[in-house]
Scaffold this motif. Structure first.
Motif, PDB file in Angstrom:
ATOM      1  N   GLU A  85       0.814  -1.211   0.000  1.00  0.00           N
ATOM      2  CA  GLU A  85       0.000   0.000   0.000  1.00  0.00           C
ATOM      3  C   GLU A  85       0.860   1.280   0.000  1.00  0.00           C
ATOM      4  OE1 GLU A  85      -3.300  -0.235  -0.363  1.00  0.00           O
ATOM      5  OE2 GLU A  85      -2.874  -2.383  -0.486  1.00  0.00           O
ATOM      6  N   ASP A  86       2.160   1.123  -0.089  1.00  0.00           N
ATOM      7  CA  ASP A  86       3.052   2.283  -0.086  1.00  0.00           C
ATOM      8  C   ASP A  86       2.654   3.245  -1.213  1.00  0.00           C
ATOM      9  OD1 ASP A  86       5.343   3.887   0.477  1.00  0.00           O
ATOM     10  OD2 ASP A  86       6.334   2.958  -1.239  1.00  0.00           O
ATOM     11  N   GLU A  87       2.631   4.532  -0.876  1.00  0.00           N
ATOM     12  CA  GLU A  87       2.189   5.528  -1.849  1.00  0.00           C
ATOM     13  C   GLU A  87       3.298   5.986  -2.794  1.00  0.00           C
ATOM     14  OE1 GLU A  87      -0.967   6.639  -2.496  1.00  0.00           O
ATOM     15  OE2 GLU A  87      -1.350   4.912  -1.230  1.00  0.00           O
ATOM     16  N   GLY A  88       4.540   5.552  -2.537  1.00  0.00           N
ATOM     17  CA  GLY A  88       5.652   5.989  -3.369  1.00  0.00           C
ATOM     18  C   GLY A  88       5.440   5.784  -4.861  1.00  0.00           C
ATOM     19  N   PRO A  89       5.101   4.561  -5.311  1.00  0.00           N
ATOM     20  CA  PRO A  89       4.900   4.347  -6.745  1.00  0.00           C
ATOM     21  C   PRO A  89       3.803   5.230  -7.347  1.00  0.00           C
ATOM     22  CG  PRO A  89       5.208   2.249  -5.647  1.00  0.00           C
ATOM     23  CD  PRO A  89       5.087   3.282  -4.563  1.00  0.00           C
ATOM     24  N   ALA A  90       2.721   5.440  -6.586  1.00  0.00           N
ATOM     25  CA  ALA A  90       1.637   6.297  -7.081  1.00  0.00           C
ATOM     26  C   ALA A  90       2.103   7.744  -7.195  1.00  0.00           C
ATOM     27  CB  ALA A  90       0.422   6.190  -6.160  1.00  0.00           C
ATOM     28  N   GLN A  91       2.922   8.182  -6.234  1.00  0.00           N
ATOM     29  CA  GLN A  91       3.437   9.545  -6.282  1.00  0.00           C
ATOM     30  C   GLN A  91       4.378   9.747  -7.461  1.00  0.00           C
ATOM     31  OE1 GLN A  91       5.083   9.831  -2.340  1.00  0.00           O
ATOM     32  NE2 GLN A  91       3.100  10.237  -1.383  1.00  0.00           N
ATOM     33  N   VAL A  92       5.197   8.729  -7.734  1.00  0.00           N
ATOM     34  CA  VAL A  92       6.084   8.817  -8.897  1.00  0.00           C
ATOM     35  C   VAL A  92       5.263   8.901 -10.179  1.00  0.00           C
ATOM     36  CG1 VAL A  92       7.805   7.566 -10.269  1.00  0.00           C
ATOM     37  CG2 VAL A  92       8.048   7.684  -7.780  1.00  0.00           C
ATOM     38  N   ARG A  93       4.233   8.064 -10.279  1.00  0.00           N
ATOM     39  CA  ARG A  93       3.370   8.101 -11.469  1.00  0.00           C
ATOM     40  C   ARG A  93       2.744   9.476 -11.651  1.00  0.00           C
ATOM     41  NH1 ARG A  93      -2.081   4.341 -12.212  1.00  0.00           N
ATOM     42  NH2 ARG A  93      -2.937   5.392 -14.051  1.00  0.00           N
TER      43      ARG A  93
END
Length: 202
Positions: A85-93
């Protein structure tokens, strides 16, 4: 003659982004994330910038003195949890290409296979300028950190994104860390782990 290496700082950001962009434009994984050539030319630098910013803030970037090669490292503690559920990948996108689901998916897939439970050094990316490959620059950058890993008893981890780099890492003592990560309708990545070697004082 040895390769002069230094630690990059904020003033090296544009150099690192440009170097990574040039080094990975034709990489199979970059081609999967950005299938269209023109789209990749336009948006790939943004992805490399996002990665550079993350590592400048939380890790270390080593660069050759002449700016022809760099390596992005993160020190991962034993208790780090690679949460789905880490938001890192979504933030990068969101920062790179909000309409491209693969920007986020690659981050989540890599996090899912990342080893846990032991502190280690993580080689996130290593880039060598296209005209400077096969000169031993990448090897010199990696060995500088592996020497420290051996002194401190730390393992190291990475994902190889092509067969050529996989062969290099095997020569440096990395071994398979599990099954390959086969990207949907795309290339494979190979998780690799290196146990520290007994350190012999010079």
């Amino acid at each position: 003659m040895g390769v002069a290496i230094r630690t990059a700082g904020e003033g090296d950001r544009e150099l690192i982004v440009r170097l990574l962009d040039e080094a990975f434009q034709d990489d199979p994984v970059s081609g999967w994330v950005f299938p269209g050539v023109e789209d990749r030319r336009a948006k790939h630098p943004r992805l490399m910038a996002a990665f550079t910013d993350i590592v400048l803030a939380a890790g270390r970037i080593d660069v050759t003195e002449d700016g022809s090669a760099c390596a992005l490292w993160l020190s991962v503690p034993a208790d780090e949890n690679h949460d789905a559920e880490d938001e890192g990948p979504a933030q990068v996108r969101e920062a790179v290409d909000p309409d491209n689901e693969r920007v986020e998916r690659i981050g989540r897939l890599m996090a899912a296979i990342h080893p846990t439970g032991r502190a280690h050094e993580y080689l996130w990316m290593i880039g060598v300028a296209p005209g400077r490959q096969d000169e031993g620059l990448g090897t010199a950058l990696i060995e500088a950190v592996l020497d420290r890993c051996d002194r401190e008893g730390l393992p190291a981890y990475l994902e190889a994104s092509n067969a050529r780099s996989r062969n290099l890492y095997e020569r440096l003592g990395f071994e398979s860390a599990g099954p390959s990560l086969d990207l949907p309708d795309g290339p494979s990545m190979w998780p690799m782990w290196r146990e520290p070697r007994p350190h012999r004082p010079a």
